[in-house]
Design an enzyme around this catalytic site. Sequence first.
Site, PDB file in Angstrom:
ATOM      1  N   CYS A 119       0.830  -1.201   0.000  1.00 27.16           N
ATOM      2  CA  CYS A 119       0.000   0.000   0.000  1.00 27.16           C
ATOM      3  C   CYS A 119       0.868   1.256   0.000  1.00 27.16           C
ATOM      4  O   CYS A 119       0.620   2.190  -0.758  1.00 27.16           O
ATOM      5  CB  CYS A 119      -0.936  -0.015   1.210  1.00 27.16           C
ATOM      6  SG  CYS A 119      -2.135   1.338   1.217  1.00 27.16           S
ATOM      7  N   CYS A 120       1.904   1.275   0.830  1.00 28.44           N
ATOM      8  CA  CYS A 120       2.791   2.433   0.881  1.00 28.44           C
ATOM      9  C   CYS A 120       3.532   2.624  -0.442  1.00 28.44           C
ATOM     10  O   CYS A 120       3.792   3.752  -0.857  1.00 28.44           O
ATOM     11  CB  CYS A 120       3.799   2.281   2.015  1.00 28.44           C
ATOM     12  SG  CYS A 120       3.121   2.542   3.670  1.00 28.44           S
ATOM     13  N   CYS A 235       8.375   2.824   5.342  1.00 31.40           N
ATOM     14  CA  CYS A 235       7.460   2.583   4.224  1.00 31.40           C
ATOM     15  C   CYS A 235       8.100   2.684   2.858  1.00 31.40           C
ATOM     16  O   CYS A 235       7.446   2.461   1.857  1.00 31.40           O
ATOM     17  CB  CYS A 235       6.279   3.546   4.296  1.00 31.40           C
ATOM     18  SG  CYS A 235       6.735   5.246   4.022  1.00 31.40           S
TER      19      CYS A 235
END
Length: 250
Positions: A119-120, A235
């Site tokens: 997602c990051c 991230c």
Amino acid sequence: MALDLDVPTLVAELESLSPRRMLARAWQLFAVDEIAISFSGAEDVLLIELACDLLKPLKPRVFSLDTGRLHPETYRFFARVEQHYDLRIEVYVPQTAAVERLVRGKGLFSFYTDGHQECCGIRKVEPLQRALAGLRAWVTGQRRDQSNTRTEVPVFERDANPGREGGPLYKFNPLAGQTSAEVWATLRAFEVPHNPLHERGLISIGCEPCTRAVLPGQHEREGRWWWEQADHKECGLHVGAGVSGSEGSA
């Protein structure tokens, strides 16, 4: 023309300087349109405060990554910062098609089960690469006391990403040697805007689903990706000499 800088020599020079003097040196090396401050909507507003004072009447370039999952308070904070400093934050958003593929395939909260890196990567890392492609240098609010993955953050480094026209990209971390207490003492002295989420126990502020308040005595990064091991709390924004793993002042 791309600068080929002597990184070790500059690190030795900058290490003894205050954050303000480090920033002044950054704008001696790079033109105003070549360098930008990465603003996450947290306490790195101090960098904007110092830069605006150093450059006046000019304004620094400031960019931020809007993941689409930030707190409402953070979006309002962006607007307050723009108004307070009379500047426009350059906002970068994720690619719509990539977000749609992720959400349609795995749902809105897949990171709770398979980790936050995917997602990051979509919401933060790819937009950051677009932001950096037009720069020769950038400035972050990373500090060595933020986590065990940042204890070796240098005050200056060559970034792993390419910069403008494919040339070398450099990164300044003027707050690297500062503690959280020192940063906040300066912010209060300058009476600058701050994210109201700090007053609710959110110290390290990121996306709403991945950020929660910490208790007294807990480290600030314990409120980020709390379901994962401490050495995974990056991230992908900051890859290079200063950080093992990955991520950002975000």
